[in-house]
Design a protein around this motif. Structure first.
Motif, PDB file in Angstrom:
ATOM      1  N   UNK A 167       6.610  -5.444 -18.953  1.00 19.86           N
ATOM      2  CA  UNK A 167       5.659  -4.887 -17.978  1.00 19.86           C
ATOM      3  C   UNK A 167       5.979  -3.445 -17.575  1.00 19.86           C
ATOM      4  N   UNK A 168       7.141  -2.929 -18.010  1.00 20.43           N
ATOM      5  CA  UNK A 168       7.532  -1.578 -17.578  1.00 20.43           C
ATOM      6  C   UNK A 168       8.289  -1.631 -16.257  1.00 20.43           C
ATOM      7  N   UNK A 169       8.117  -0.600 -15.431  1.00 23.55           N
ATOM      8  CA  UNK A 169       8.874  -0.501 -14.177  1.00 23.55           C
ATOM      9  C   UNK A 169       8.211  -1.338 -13.077  1.00 23.55           C
ATOM     10  N   UNK A 170       9.025  -2.147 -12.400  1.00 25.74           N
ATOM     11  CA  UNK A 170       8.550  -2.923 -11.237  1.00 25.74           C
ATOM     12  C   UNK A 170       9.193  -2.308 -10.005  1.00 25.74           C
ATOM     13  N   UNK A 171       8.371  -1.798  -9.064  1.00 26.40           N
ATOM     14  CA  UNK A 171       8.910  -1.171  -7.847  1.00 26.40           C
ATOM     15  C   UNK A 171       8.743  -2.115  -6.661  1.00 26.40           C
ATOM     16  N   UNK A 172       9.796  -2.236  -5.839  1.00 27.87           N
ATOM     17  CA  UNK A 172       9.736  -3.052  -4.611  1.00 27.87           C
ATOM     18  C   UNK A 172       9.496  -2.117  -3.423  1.00 27.87           C
ATOM     19  N   UNK A 173       8.555  -2.498  -2.537  1.00 31.15           N
ATOM     20  CA  UNK A 173       8.231  -1.590  -1.426  1.00 31.15           C
ATOM     21  C   UNK A 173       8.078  -2.365  -0.119  1.00 31.15           C
ATOM     22  N   UNK A 174       8.122  -1.609   0.982  1.00 27.52           N
ATOM     23  CA  UNK A 174       7.838  -2.168   2.304  1.00 27.52           C
ATOM     24  C   UNK A 174       6.692  -1.342   2.885  1.00 27.52           C
ATOM     25  N   UNK A 175       5.602  -1.995   3.295  1.00 22.58           N
ATOM     26  CA  UNK A 175       4.421  -1.282   3.810  1.00 22.58           C
ATOM     27  C   UNK A 175       4.643  -0.947   5.290  1.00 22.58           C
ATOM     28  N   UNK A 176       4.573   0.338   5.641  1.00 24.08           N
ATOM     29  CA  UNK A 176       4.743   0.756   7.043  1.00 24.08           C
ATOM     30  C   UNK A 176       3.392   0.929   7.738  1.00 24.08           C
ATOM     31  N   UNK A 177       2.387   1.429   7.005  1.00 22.43           N
ATOM     32  CA  UNK A 177       1.032   1.583   7.570  1.00 22.43           C
ATOM     33  C   UNK A 177       0.008   1.250   6.490  1.00 22.43           C
ATOM     34  N   UNK A 178      -1.169   0.774   6.942  1.00 16.28           N
ATOM     35  CA  UNK A 178      -2.265   0.506   6.003  1.00 16.28           C
ATOM     36  C   UNK A 178      -2.036  -0.745   5.169  1.00 16.28           C
ATOM     37  N   UNK A 179      -2.842  -0.911   4.124  1.00 11.52           N
ATOM     38  CA  UNK A 179      -2.670  -2.054   3.218  1.00 11.52           C
ATOM     39  C   UNK A 179      -2.877  -1.589   1.783  1.00 11.52           C
ATOM     40  N   UNK A 180      -2.233  -2.271   0.843  1.00 12.14           N
ATOM     41  CA  UNK A 180      -2.353  -1.911  -0.565  1.00 12.14           C
ATOM     42  C   UNK A 180      -3.080  -3.039  -1.292  1.00 12.14           C
ATOM     43  N   UNK A 181      -4.117  -2.681  -2.060  1.00 12.47           N
ATOM     44  CA  UNK A 181      -4.933  -3.687  -2.750  1.00 12.47           C
ATOM     45  C   UNK A 181      -4.643  -3.660  -4.249  1.00 12.47           C
TER      46      UNK A 181
END
Length: 595
Positions: A203-217
């Protein structure tokens, strides 16, 4: 959002945080009992073999309390001083931390340093007294230490046992009641912090994130603020034991994104993800840069594997952002990389992971630290490699990095610990009794002195009881010289070292003796020398392997034998001028372990 809790676990090495994390996963039914194993979150073979956590792992748990469902995002952290960068990344993504202290060992150096890291980020701290089931546990005494350190109430400290599961339900309740829910605006433009990443072959690069504002779809176009690159969010989701895809990830939550990135260097840990349609004004601050402490060269055994090694290092850097490297070449070893590590254990782990995960056999050179060198022309040079040092006649002065170190040990071992620190050019600054038999000793010493074997020696003289932590305090002038090792008058740049002038003779003599034992004998005589500039300070001779050329002379005049021996002598002399001496990998490693 008010039902989300983000927390990490901080503790000294071997105080039982991975075991307690196992119990939390078991009680919240995140992992089925049949899938549960010791150190569930540690998925590397190396972590299991050594019983340490190397990578911080994120996992989401669902917990029900008073007829209300809560989402708990746990980020497990390493305990060893060399992986403190992993801890800082986990802390940047959380609102609270479980501070675990072993009820039988009490507070150790790494507990204190990780705690200060958490307090700097204003995290809510929940103190937990672990291993209460041990016969050697002394809870009252350790509670006093925690109260003194944190200034909390005695009743705030939760007794628990990761092994038996005692008090783990109380820990979960405390997480819900004491740790504040994440703050943020769901209607604002998207702002998410990347705190980790990994490479997946398919799948290539998998990034882990924490959402501080808004939403990601899922499917929307996103942009990485620092690198300015744009991607499509092919798949997003949350982190359970296996990643679970979702339509969107909201404010305050932790998740992953796969966007078909094939180049490892396009993703930087600490970067901010934002939406392409409604971009945020600026990236998220408060993420510290990695500061490598120890430098060493890593070279492929076969020069043809150089490109393959570069790919392996880039993929490894994704998973371990504290690894820093740049290309360099050496006369003895060919093309390779100059790498920066956070410590000796970190260097050892990287070498092991290159061999296990990428089948790369590598040679590592003598580790050292970076120095500042002021030339007589008034230029300030940064010296990461001893071969970068200019000629001694052009040097005005050299500055080396100093650290403020903190050792916590039992009172019985004060003498040997102080003697070790003095031997390593340390200056004692303070000595405090934490309890009747536990002492905290702080001292300033050069970082270069702890690079080799300081930690191993400290553990040996204190029978494993001393704990050690340090941070950089700046650079100071020192009387340093570059010592070269010469084989057949040719300097071997991979064995050069920058050391204090007072120790040069001893170390030079030891290195020459060690090399004489380890090098294979040649057909010609080899001179092994240690030199500072043009001055030779130590020498050993590796005798030649001689063929008995006089064997065919039986009887007759002595001049016949002498003629043959003279002929052989000329041959040896010519051989010595053109001969090359190979240094085996075992010789490099043995020189690293020299006292």
């Amino acid at each position: 959002m008010k039902h989300i809790r983000n927390f990490c676990i901080i503790a000294h090495i071997d105080h039982g945080k991975s075991t307690l994390a196992d119990r939390l996963l078991q009680i919240t039914h995140t992992v089925e009992d049949r899938d549960l194993q010791a150190q569930t979150l540690d998925d590397m073979d190396l972590e299991r073999e050594r019983g340490i956590t190397i990578k911080s792992h994120a996992i989401q748990m669902n917990y029900r309390l008073d007829n209300q469902d809560y989402i708990l995002n746990l980020i497990d952290t390493p305990g060893h001083v060399d992986f403190s960068y992993e801890v800082s990344r986990a802390i940047a993504s959380c609102e609270g931390a479980l501070l675990i202290v072993d009820a039988s060992q009490g507070i150790e150096a790494q507990t204190i340093s990780n705690l200060y890291l958490a307090l700097e980020h204003d995290l809510e701290i929940i103190p937990i007294l672990n291993k209460m089931d041990l016969p050697s546990a002394s809870p009252e005494e350790v509670k006093d230490q925690i109260v003194e350190l944190l200034g909390c109430q005695r009743e705030d400290i939760l007794p628990a046992s990761g092994k038996t599961g005692l008090g783990v339900d109380k820990v979960l309740e405390a997480i819900v009641h004491r740790i504040p829910p994440p703050q943020g605006d769901p209607a604002a433009p998207l702002q998410a912090l990347i705190f980790d990443s990994m490479y997946n072959n398919y799948r290539g690069v998998v990034a882990y994130f924490r959402v501080f504002n808004g939403r990601i779809r899922s499917g929307e176009k996103v942009k990485f603020v620092n690198s300015g690159k744009e991607y499509g969010a092919d798949e997003i989701g949350i982190l359970k034991m296996k990643p679970q895809p979702r339509e969107y990830v909201e404010t305050g939550d932790v998740g992953y994104i796969i966007s078909g990135i094939k180049q490892a260097k396009e993703v930087q840990v600490g970067d901010t993800i934002t939406s392409l349609e409604r971009s945020c004004a600026e990236g998220i601050k408060g993420f510290e840069e990695v500061k490598p402490m120890v430098f060493a060269g890593i070279y492929p055994v076969d020069t043809e594997d150089y490109e393959e090694l570069r790919d392996s290092m880039e993929k490894l850097q994704l998973n371990d952002a504290s690894l820093v490297f740049e290309p360099e070449s050496s006369a003895a070893l060919g093309f390779g990389f100059r790498c920066g590590f956070l410590g000796m254990l970190h260097m050892e782990i990287i070498q092991e992971r290159l061999e296990r995960e990428f089948n790369m056999t590598v040679i590592t050179t003598v580790p050292n630290v970076s120095y500042f060198c002021m030339t007589t022309k008034g230029e300030m040079l940064t010296v990461n490699n001893p071969s970068d040092l200019p000629d001694p006649s052009h040097i005005d002065f050299i500055e080396e990095p100093y650290i403020h170190a903190q050792v916590i040990t039992k009172a019985d071992y004060i003498g040997p610990v102080i003697a070790l620190c003095m031997h390593k050019r340390g200056v004692i600054t303070n000595q405090t009794y934490l309890s009747s038999d536990r002492v905290e000793i702080t001292f300033d010493m050069p970082l270069g002195e702890i690079v080799f074997d300081f930690y191993d020696k400290l553990k040996t003289i204190s029978r494993g009881y001393a704990s050690f932590d340090y941070h950089l305090i700046g650079y100071r002038q020192s009387k340093l010289v570059r010592m070269d090792i010469r084989l057949n008058s040719e300097p071997v740049d991979a064995l050069s070292a920058l050391i204090h002038a007072d120790k040069a003779y001893d170390l030079g003599k030891k290195m020459c003796e060690k090399l004489r034992e380890l090098l294979t004998r040649q057909q010609f005589e080899v001179a092994i020398q240690a030199s500072i500039g043009a001055k030779i300070i130590a020498r050993e001779t590796l005798k030649a392997l001689r063929k008995d050329v006089t064997a065919k002379c039986y009887g007759g005049d002595i001049s016949r034998k002498r003629k043959l021996l003279e002929k052989q002598k000329k041959g040896k002399k010519r051989m010595r001028q053109v001969g090359n001496v190979e240094i085996p990998q075992s010789a490099f490693l043995a020189v690293l372990k020299l006292d």
